[in-house]
Design a protein around this motif. Structure first.
Motif, PDB file in Angstrom:
ATOM      1  N   GLU A  86       0.831  -1.205   0.000  1.00 26.20           N
ATOM      2  CA  GLU A  86       0.000   0.000   0.000  1.00 26.20           C
ATOM      3  C   GLU A  86       0.866   1.255   0.000  1.00 26.20           C
ATOM      4  OE1 GLU A  86      -4.003   1.373   2.302  1.00 26.20           O
ATOM      5  OE2 GLU A  86      -2.325   0.823   3.586  1.00 26.20           O
ATOM      6  N   LEU A  87       1.916   1.268   0.844  1.00 22.78           N
ATOM      7  CA  LEU A  87       2.777   2.450   0.939  1.00 22.78           C
ATOM      8  C   LEU A  87       3.676   2.586  -0.288  1.00 22.78           C
ATOM      9  CD1 LEU A  87       3.655   2.344   4.731  1.00 22.78           C
ATOM     10  CD2 LEU A  87       2.148   3.948   3.552  1.00 22.78           C
ATOM     11  N   ARG A  88       4.070   1.464  -0.889  1.00 20.33           N
ATOM     12  CA  ARG A  88       4.815   1.539  -2.154  1.00 20.33           C
ATOM     13  C   ARG A  88       3.952   2.187  -3.232  1.00 20.33           C
ATOM     14  NH1 ARG A  88       7.679  -4.259  -3.453  1.00 20.33           N
ATOM     15  NH2 ARG A  88       9.182  -4.368  -1.726  1.00 20.33           N
ATOM     16  N   LYS A  89       2.722   1.723  -3.356  1.00 16.02           N
ATOM     17  CA  LYS A  89       1.813   2.229  -4.383  1.00 16.02           C
ATOM     18  C   LYS A  89       1.596   3.732  -4.230  1.00 16.02           C
ATOM     19  CE  LYS A  89      -2.814   1.477  -6.323  1.00 16.02           C
ATOM     20  NZ  LYS A  89      -4.075   0.673  -6.197  1.00 16.02           N
ATOM     21  N   ALA A  90       1.543   4.206  -2.981  1.00 17.55           N
ATOM     22  CA  ALA A  90       1.326   5.626  -2.717  1.00 17.55           C
ATOM     23  C   ALA A  90       2.598   6.453  -2.856  1.00 17.55           C
ATOM     24  CB  ALA A  90       0.752   5.807  -1.318  1.00 17.55           C
ATOM     25  N   GLY A  91       3.751   5.794  -3.048  1.00 20.70           N
ATOM     26  CA  GLY A  91       5.011   6.509  -3.181  1.00 20.70           C
ATOM     27  C   GLY A  91       5.628   6.933  -1.870  1.00 20.70           C
ATOM     28  N   ALA A  92       5.108   6.404  -0.748  1.00 22.03           N
ATOM     29  CA  ALA A  92       5.647   6.775   0.564  1.00 22.03           C
ATOM     30  C   ALA A  92       6.985   6.103   0.836  1.00 22.03           C
ATOM     31  CB  ALA A  92       4.651   6.410   1.662  1.00 22.03           C
ATOM     32  N   TYR A 120      16.435  -0.015   8.317  1.00 21.28           N
ATOM     33  CA  TYR A 120      16.214   1.409   8.564  1.00 21.28           C
ATOM     34  C   TYR A 120      14.976   1.614   9.439  1.00 21.28           C
ATOM     35  CZ  TYR A 120      19.342   2.161   4.558  1.00 21.28           C
ATOM     36  OH  TYR A 120      20.406   2.149   3.694  1.00 21.28           O
ATOM     37  N   LEU A 121      15.001   2.694  10.218  1.00 28.81           N
ATOM     38  CA  LEU A 121      13.818   3.177  10.924  1.00 28.81           C
ATOM     39  C   LEU A 121      13.227   4.321  10.104  1.00 28.81           C
ATOM     40  CD1 LEU A 121      11.869   3.545  13.352  1.00 28.81           C
ATOM     41  CD2 LEU A 121      13.575   5.087  14.332  1.00 28.81           C
ATOM     42  N   TYR A 122      11.955   4.194   9.747  1.00 26.21           N
ATOM     43  CA  TYR A 122      11.229   5.258   9.062  1.00 26.21           C
ATOM     44  C   TYR A 122      10.311   5.930  10.077  1.00 26.21           C
ATOM     45  CZ  TYR A 122      12.539   4.220   4.206  1.00 26.21           C
ATOM     46  OH  TYR A 122      13.219   4.064   3.025  1.00 26.21           O
ATOM     47  N   PRO A 123      10.683   7.107  10.617  1.00 21.30           N
ATOM     48  CA  PRO A 123       9.825   7.773  11.612  1.00 21.30           C
ATOM     49  C   PRO A 123       8.575   8.354  10.965  1.00 21.30           C
ATOM     50  CG  PRO A 123      11.680   9.184  11.043  1.00 21.30           C
ATOM     51  CD  PRO A 123      11.911   7.870  10.333  1.00 21.30           C
ATOM     52  N   ILE A 124       7.437   8.188  11.606  1.00 19.43           N
ATOM     53  CA  ILE A 124       6.190   8.762  11.121  1.00 19.43           C
ATOM     54  C   ILE A 124       6.104  10.212  11.590  1.00 19.43           C
ATOM     55  CG2 ILE A 124       3.662   8.662  11.245  1.00 19.43           C
ATOM     56  CD1 ILE A 124       3.940   5.636  11.664  1.00 19.43           C
ATOM     57  N   VAL A 125       5.955  11.138  10.652  1.00 23.34           N
ATOM     58  CA  VAL A 125       5.877  12.557  11.007  1.00 23.34           C
ATOM     59  C   VAL A 125       4.528  13.168  10.646  1.00 23.34           C
ATOM     60  CG1 VAL A 125       8.365  12.891  10.813  1.00 23.34           C
ATOM     61  CG2 VAL A 125       6.923  13.260   8.799  1.00 23.34           C
ATOM     62  N   GLY A 126       3.631  12.382  10.068  1.00 25.34           N
ATOM     63  CA  GLY A 126       2.320  12.894   9.711  1.00 25.34           C
ATOM     64  C   GLY A 126       1.561  11.897   8.866  1.00 25.34           C
ATOM     65  N   MET A 127       0.441  12.348   8.341  1.00 23.05           N
ATOM     66  CA  MET A 127      -0.364  11.477   7.496  1.00 23.05           C
ATOM     67  C   MET A 127      -1.173  12.339   6.534  1.00 23.05           C
ATOM     68  SD  MET A 127      -3.098   8.533   8.517  1.00 23.05           S
ATOM     69  CE  MET A 127      -1.827   7.288   8.654  1.00 23.05           C
ATOM     70  N   GLN A 128      -1.295  11.868   5.298  1.00 25.80           N
ATOM     71  CA  GLN A 128      -2.134  12.514   4.307  1.00 25.80           C
ATOM     72  C   GLN A 128      -3.154  11.501   3.837  1.00 25.80           C
ATOM     73  OE1 GLN A 128       0.002  14.348   1.116  1.00 25.80           O
ATOM     74  NE2 GLN A 128      -1.806  15.179   0.145  1.00 25.80           N
ATOM     75  N   ASP A 129      -4.431  11.826   3.983  1.00 28.39           N
ATOM     76  CA  ASP A 129      -5.501  10.863   3.769  1.00 28.39           C
ATOM     77  C   ASP A 129      -5.266   9.690   4.720  1.00 28.39           C
ATOM     78  OD1 ASP A 129      -6.710  12.470   1.843  1.00 28.39           O
ATOM     79  OD2 ASP A 129      -5.426  11.673   0.263  1.00 28.39           O
ATOM     80  N   VAL A 130      -4.979   8.495   4.196  1.00 27.63           N
ATOM     81  CA  VAL A 130      -4.714   7.349   5.077  1.00 27.63           C
ATOM     82  C   VAL A 130      -3.293   6.836   4.889  1.00 27.63           C
ATOM     83  CG1 VAL A 130      -7.116   6.637   5.193  1.00 27.63           C
ATOM     84  CG2 VAL A 130      -5.674   5.772   3.348  1.00 27.63           C
ATOM     85  N   PHE A 132       0.856   7.243   5.535  1.00 27.46           N
ATOM     86  CA  PHE A 132       1.850   7.837   6.414  1.00 27.46           C
ATOM     87  C   PHE A 132       2.799   8.739   5.630  1.00 27.46           C
ATOM     88  CE2 PHE A 132       1.224   3.754   8.870  1.00 27.46           C
ATOM     89  CZ  PHE A 132       0.537   4.352   9.909  1.00 27.46           C
ATOM     90  N   ASN A 133       3.199   9.840   6.279  1.00 23.52           N
ATOM     91  CA  ASN A 133       4.321  10.647   5.810  1.00 23.52           C
ATOM     92  C   ASN A 133       5.509  10.311   6.695  1.00 23.52           C
ATOM     93  OD1 ASN A 133       2.812  12.035   3.852  1.00 23.52           O
ATOM     94  ND2 ASN A 133       2.098  13.519   5.360  1.00 23.52           N
ATOM     95  N   PHE A 134       6.612   9.893   6.081  1.00 20.07           N
ATOM     96  CA  PHE A 134       7.786   9.493   6.845  1.00 20.07           C
ATOM     97  C   PHE A 134       8.851  10.585   6.823  1.00 20.07           C
ATOM     98  CE2 PHE A 134       6.178   5.215   5.511  1.00 20.07           C
ATOM     99  CZ  PHE A 134       5.927   4.729   6.778  1.00 20.07           C
TER     100      PHE A 134
END
Length: 331
Positions: A86-92, A120-130, A132-134
């Protein structure tokens, strides 16, 4: 591995055929060490486990199952495979990244780059729609072997917590964790798990630990200064219990279901506390941030979506930050 890993709430066991299907969907072969681990444990909750090494030290809350997740009716979004795709498809994340675990400080994602093999650790800093923004990925280990070989049980040692992102416009305020009085009956980890299943939610590790100590109640001190510097300090009258109501307040489950059913609050906000004026403090179930939700400024001439947006005020980047920055009332 230099320790005996113990995981709770593991999912249905995987087979080699499962891995063939997983690798086909992901487009990459998985490291043998990772498959060996997942053949033994298809995800699960940890008992204070951390990866300690020369780079970023991370404390691990959960290993995601690759397939199957009975707690969420096998919804693929709650698996390593499903969330990754899901996150790959969204480009996250890039197409070579695989998400396989959650760190416990702010629920960032622990990943492996299936091209270079690094963790790697990808920290979550926000969200757009559903989605994650890393933040910027942080190197945890040079290989999956390095990662597993440096797992330790946190017995007297605490992993260095991931650095919390302070966004522009936020303030960093000194504070303390409050003590709560008039609490409901003490909780067990099983109680919290049942609560998550009943509401189909996932709450942060910091919130779980706080509720294991205090199952609702009246905080002291009871003031908090929002990170949004445009907001004045707020007061927290009470935390709602997770199980068994207190003398004064119903449980989170009862309150949330009532509010959601009447469309008085977005369903992605989980109310867990309130002030003396009947306004709520809520966990955003998508980005795990804390918001102050006003109940006395509803505009009958505006849309529900407009009211939801204007009545929601951001106050803390995480439950951990919120609960550790209570302040004394000014004289």
């Amino acid at each position: 591995m230099n320790m005996k890993i113990e995981l709770e709430n593991c999912q249905k066991s995987l087979t080699l055929k499962d891995f063939e299907e997983i690798e086909s969907k992901l487009g990459y072969a998985l490291p043998e060490r990772l498959k060996e681990f997942y053949l033994q444990y298809n995800g699960g909750s940890t008992k204070q486990i951390a990866s300690i090494n020369k780079y970023q030290e991370v404390e691990i809350e959960d290993f995601f199952p690759f397939k199957y997740n009975k707690d969420f009716k096998n919804d693929p979004r709650y698996t390593a495979e499903g969330e990754t795709l899901e996150l790959r498809k969204a480009g996250a994340i890039s197409d070579s990244i695989l998400i396989f675990a959650m760190e416990s400080t702010d629920e960032g994602r622990i990943t492996i780059d299936l091209v270079n093999g690094k963790i790697y650790l990808y920290p979550i800093v926000g969200m757009q729609d559903v989605i994650f923004n890393f933040g910027e990925p942080r190197l945890v280990a040079n290989s999956i072997d390095d990662f597993f070989d440096n797992l330790v049980v946190l017995d007297g040692h605490k992993a260095i917590p991931a650095i919390e992102e302070i966004e522009e416009g936020q303030t960093e305020t000194a504070g303390v964790m409050p003590e709560l009085s008039d609490c409901s009956a003490s909780l067990t980890k099983e109680d919290i798990k049942n609560f998550e299943v009943e509401l189909n939610v996932k709450i942060p590790a910091g919130m779980k630990n706080f509720y294991l100590k205090f199952n609702g109640g009246m905080p002291s001190p009871y003031c908090y200064q929002p990170q949004d510097e445009d907001l004045d300090r707020v007061e927290i009258n009470a935390f709602f219990p997770i199980k068994e109501r207190t003398n004064a307040f119903e449980t989170i489950e009862v309150i949330a279901k009532d509010i959601w059913s009447r469309n008085l609050m977005p369903c992605n906000l989980l109310p867990f506390a309130m002030d003396s004026g009947g306004n709520y403090y809520a966990l955003n179930l998508k980005n795990k941030k804390i918001y102050y939700y006003l109940t006395d400024e509803w505009d009958e001439n505006a849309s529900r979506e407009y009211n939801f947006e204007t009545n929601t005020r951001y106050i803390a980047q995480s439950f951990n930050y919120f609960i550790n920055h209570f302040i004394e009332e000014e004289e």
